[in-house]
Design a protein around this motif. Structure first.
Motif, PDB file in Angstrom:
ATOM      1  N   THR A   1      31.052  32.597  40.049  1.00  0.00           N
ATOM      2  CA  THR A   1      32.366  33.032  39.576  1.00  0.00           C
ATOM      3  C   THR A   1      32.121  33.976  38.410  1.00  0.00           C
ATOM      4  O   THR A   1      31.321  33.680  37.525  1.00  0.00           O
ATOM      5  N   GLU A   2      32.787  35.105  38.428  1.00  0.00           N
ATOM      6  CA  GLU A   2      32.623  36.078  37.357  1.00  0.00           C
ATOM      7  C   GLU A   2      33.978  36.565  36.880  1.00  0.00           C
ATOM      8  O   GLU A   2      34.878  36.813  37.668  1.00  0.00           O
ATOM      9  N   ARG A   3      34.098  36.664  35.564  1.00  0.00           N
ATOM     10  CA  ARG A   3      35.293  37.226  34.933  1.00  0.00           C
ATOM     11  C   ARG A   3      34.835  38.342  34.020  1.00  0.00           C
ATOM     12  O   ARG A   3      33.786  38.251  33.405  1.00  0.00           O
ATOM     13  N   ASN A   4      35.645  39.375  33.926  1.00  0.00           N
ATOM     14  CA  ASN A   4      35.325  40.452  33.007  1.00  0.00           C
ATOM     15  C   ASN A   4      36.622  41.147  32.618  1.00  0.00           C
ATOM     16  O   ASN A   4      37.556  41.209  33.415  1.00  0.00           O
ATOM     17  N   LEU A   5      36.660  41.655  31.413  1.00  0.00           N
ATOM     18  CA  LEU A   5      37.809  42.439  30.990  1.00  0.00           C
ATOM     19  C   LEU A   5      37.868  43.718  31.815  1.00  0.00           C
ATOM     20  O   LEU A   5      36.837  44.349  32.065  1.00  0.00           O
ATOM     21  N   LEU A   6      39.050  44.104  32.229  1.00  0.00           N
ATOM     22  CA  LEU A   6      39.194  45.334  33.001  1.00  0.00           C
ATOM     23  C   LEU A   6      38.661  46.533  32.222  1.00  0.00           C
ATOM     24  O   LEU A   6      38.057  47.431  32.796  1.00  0.00           O
ATOM     25  N   SER A   7      38.862  46.529  30.926  1.00  0.00           N
ATOM     26  CA  SER A   7      38.428  47.661  30.100  1.00  0.00           C
ATOM     27  C   SER A   7      36.905  47.783  30.026  1.00  0.00           C
ATOM     28  O   SER A   7      36.388  48.828  29.639  1.00  0.00           O
ATOM     29  N   LEU A   8      36.181  46.737  30.407  1.00  0.00           N
ATOM     30  CA  LEU A   8      34.716  46.766  30.382  1.00  0.00           C
ATOM     31  C   LEU A   8      34.117  46.916  31.776  1.00  0.00           C
ATOM     32  O   LEU A   8      32.899  46.972  31.923  1.00  0.00           O
ATOM     33  N   ASP A   9      34.957  46.981  32.777  1.00  0.00           N
ATOM     34  CA  ASP A   9      34.523  47.052  34.162  1.00  0.00           C
ATOM     35  C   ASP A   9      34.669  48.482  34.683  1.00  0.00           C
ATOM     36  O   ASP A   9      35.625  49.177  34.336  1.00  0.00           O
ATOM     37  N   LYS A  10      33.734  48.925  35.517  1.00  0.00           N
ATOM     38  CA  LYS A  10      33.779  50.295  36.036  1.00  0.00           C
ATOM     39  C   LYS A  10      35.090  50.586  36.772  1.00  0.00           C
ATOM     40  O   LYS A  10      35.756  51.580  36.505  1.00  0.00           O
ATOM     41  N   TYR A  11      35.460  49.752  37.709  1.00  0.00           N
ATOM     42  CA  TYR A  11      36.681  49.965  38.487  1.00  0.00           C
ATOM     43  C   TYR A  11      37.907  49.817  37.586  1.00  0.00           C
ATOM     44  O   TYR A  11      38.816  50.639  37.611  1.00  0.00           O
ATOM     45  N   GLY A  12      37.925  48.755  36.787  1.00  0.00           N
ATOM     46  CA  GLY A  12      39.065  48.499  35.903  1.00  0.00           C
ATOM     47  C   GLY A  12      39.306  49.633  34.922  1.00  0.00           C
ATOM     48  O   GLY A  12      40.450  50.012  34.661  1.00  0.00           O
ATOM     49  N   LYS A  13      38.242  50.173  34.381  1.00  0.00           N
ATOM     50  CA  LYS A  13      38.350  51.269  33.421  1.00  0.00           C
ATOM     51  C   LYS A  13      38.975  52.506  34.067  1.00  0.00           C
ATOM     52  O   LYS A  13      39.867  53.132  33.505  1.00  0.00           O
ATOM     53  N   HIS A  14      38.517  52.838  35.285  1.00  0.00           N
ATOM     54  CA  HIS A  14      39.106  53.982  35.997  1.00  0.00           C
ATOM     55  C   HIS A  14      40.571  53.732  36.333  1.00  0.00           C
ATOM     56  O   HIS A  14      41.405  54.627  36.223  1.00  0.00           O
ATOM     57  N   PHE A  15      40.874  52.500  36.732  1.00  0.00           N
ATOM     58  CA  PHE A  15      42.270  52.164  37.062  1.00  0.00           C
ATOM     59  C   PHE A  15      43.157  52.309  35.834  1.00  0.00           C
ATOM     60  O   PHE A  15      44.211  52.942  35.891  1.00  0.00           O
ATOM     61  N   ILE A  16      42.752  51.723  34.733  1.00  0.00           N
ATOM     62  CA  ILE A  16      43.551  51.776  33.507  1.00  0.00           C
ATOM     63  C   ILE A  16      43.721  53.219  33.025  1.00  0.00           C
ATOM     64  O   ILE A  16      44.798  53.626  32.611  1.00  0.00           O
TER      65      ILE A  16
ATOM     66  N   TYR B   1      29.584  47.381  45.673  1.00  0.00           N
ATOM     67  CA  TYR B   1      28.832  47.400  44.414  1.00  0.00           C
ATOM     68  C   TYR B   1      28.719  45.984  43.836  1.00  0.00           C
ATOM     69  O   TYR B   1      27.636  45.547  43.438  1.00  0.00           O
ATOM     70  N   GLN B   2      29.828  45.251  43.795  1.00  0.00           N
ATOM     71  CA  GLN B   2      29.816  43.885  43.255  1.00  0.00           C
ATOM     72  C   GLN B   2      28.936  42.972  44.103  1.00  0.00           C
ATOM     73  O   GLN B   2      28.180  42.152  43.573  1.00  0.00           O
ATOM     74  N   GLU B   3      29.036  43.094  45.426  1.00  0.00           N
ATOM     75  CA  GLU B   3      28.227  42.251  46.312  1.00  0.00           C
ATOM     76  C   GLU B   3      26.733  42.537  46.132  1.00  0.00           C
ATOM     77  O   GLU B   3      25.922  41.604  46.113  1.00  0.00           O
ATOM     78  N   LYS B   4      26.390  43.791  45.982  1.00  0.00           N
ATOM     79  CA  LYS B   4      24.987  44.152  45.761  1.00  0.00           C
ATOM     80  C   LYS B   4      24.508  43.602  44.418  1.00  0.00           C
ATOM     81  O   LYS B   4      23.415  43.041  44.315  1.00  0.00           O
ATOM     82  N   LYS B   5      25.348  43.739  43.392  1.00  0.00           N
ATOM     83  CA  LYS B   5      24.995  43.252  42.060  1.00  0.00           C
ATOM     84  C   LYS B   5      24.823  41.733  42.050  1.00  0.00           C
ATOM     85  O   LYS B   5      23.888  41.215  41.441  1.00  0.00           O
ATOM     86  N   LEU B   6      25.701  41.018  42.745  1.00  0.00           N
ATOM     87  CA  LEU B   6      25.671  39.558  42.751  1.00  0.00           C
ATOM     88  C   LEU B   6      24.760  38.980  43.827  1.00  0.00           C
ATOM     89  O   LEU B   6      24.409  37.797  43.779  1.00  0.00           O
ATOM     90  N   GLY B   7      24.412  39.785  44.821  1.00  0.00           N
ATOM     91  CA  GLY B   7      23.551  39.307  45.901  1.00  0.00           C
ATOM     92  C   GLY B   7      24.253  38.401  46.887  1.00  0.00           C
ATOM     93  O   GLY B   7      23.595  37.687  47.637  1.00  0.00           O
ATOM     94  N   GLU B   8      25.578  38.401  46.886  1.00  0.00           N
ATOM     95  CA  GLU B   8      26.362  37.558  47.796  1.00  0.00           C
ATOM     96  C   GLU B   8      27.642  38.277  48.194  1.00  0.00           C
ATOM     97  O   GLU B   8      28.119  39.152  47.481  1.00  0.00           O
ATOM     98  N   LYS B   9      28.219  37.848  49.294  1.00  0.00           N
ATOM     99  CA  LYS B   9      29.485  38.401  49.771  1.00  0.00           C
ATOM    100  C   LYS B   9      30.640  37.849  48.926  1.00  0.00           C
ATOM    101  O   LYS B   9      30.671  36.671  48.592  1.00  0.00           O
ATOM    102  N   LEU B  10      31.581  38.736  48.582  1.00  0.00           N
ATOM    103  CA  LEU B  10      32.767  38.289  47.848  1.00  0.00           C
ATOM    104  C   LEU B  10      33.636  37.420  48.744  1.00  0.00           C
ATOM    105  O   LEU B  10      33.843  37.733  49.910  1.00  0.00           O
ATOM    106  N   GLU B  11      34.149  36.340  48.186  1.00  0.00           N
ATOM    107  CA  GLU B  11      35.080  35.479  48.911  1.00  0.00           C
ATOM    108  C   GLU B  11      36.486  35.568  48.325  1.00  0.00           C
ATOM    109  O   GLU B  11      37.458  35.282  49.006  1.00  0.00           O
ATOM    110  N   HIS B  12      36.571  35.952  47.043  1.00  0.00           N
ATOM    111  CA  HIS B  12      37.879  36.018  46.368  1.00  0.00           C
ATOM    112  C   HIS B  12      37.794  37.079  45.278  1.00  0.00           C
ATOM    113  O   HIS B  12      36.798  37.172  44.571  1.00  0.00           O
ATOM    114  N   PHE B  13      38.854  37.864  45.165  1.00  0.00           N
ATOM    115  CA  PHE B  13      38.925  38.850  44.093  1.00  0.00           C
ATOM    116  C   PHE B  13      40.360  38.935  43.608  1.00  0.00           C
ATOM    117  O   PHE B  13      41.272  39.152  44.386  1.00  0.00           O
TER     118      PHE B  13
END
Length: 114
Positions: free
Chosen positions: A65-80, A31-43
């Motif tokens: 480079t992208e930063r986001n609060l976990l509480s505002l991120d789809k994956y982070g929100k489910h994890f929390i 999902y992130q790679e599709k959104k960014l149009g590039e392959k992830l190199e670091h997470f």
């Protein structure tokens, strides 16, 4: 060979929040790679780089480079929220207040705040 003395043996257990399946994480990366149009190199799921306390993720592609609060991120929100754990997490015999080790280790996000 006799029984060895275990007088100096201390056992350790870990506090675990629970984890999503590797498949769920793989789909999130897609999902992130599709959104960014590039392959992830670091997470880094709990980056402390800017805000401390590991409340944000940090991801990098070759050019972004992208930063986001976990509480505002789809994956982070489910994890929390704990609504995406692996099935075995719901049945884990170690996920209780009755600890099995002599020492229990865990990270406490915000534990020092009143």
């Amino acid at each position: 060979m006799g029984v060895r003395s275990r007088d100096n043996l201390f056992t350790l257990d870990l506090i675990c929040h629970g984890v999503p399946s590797p498949e769920f994480l793989r789909k999130y990366f897609e999902y992130q790679e599709k959104k960014l149009g590039e392959k992830l190199e670091h997470f880094n799921f709990r980056s402390k780089e800017k805000r401390g306390w590991g409340t944000q993720y940090l991801l990098k592609t070759k050019t972004k480079t992208e930063r986001n609060l976990l509480s505002l991120d789809k994956y982070g929100k489910h994890f929390i929220n704990g609504d995406c754990y692996r099935e075995c997490c719901y049945e884990c015999r170690y996920a209780s207040i009755d600890r099995v080790g002599d020492i229990t280790v865990g990270g406490f996000l915000g534990g020092g705040k009143n």
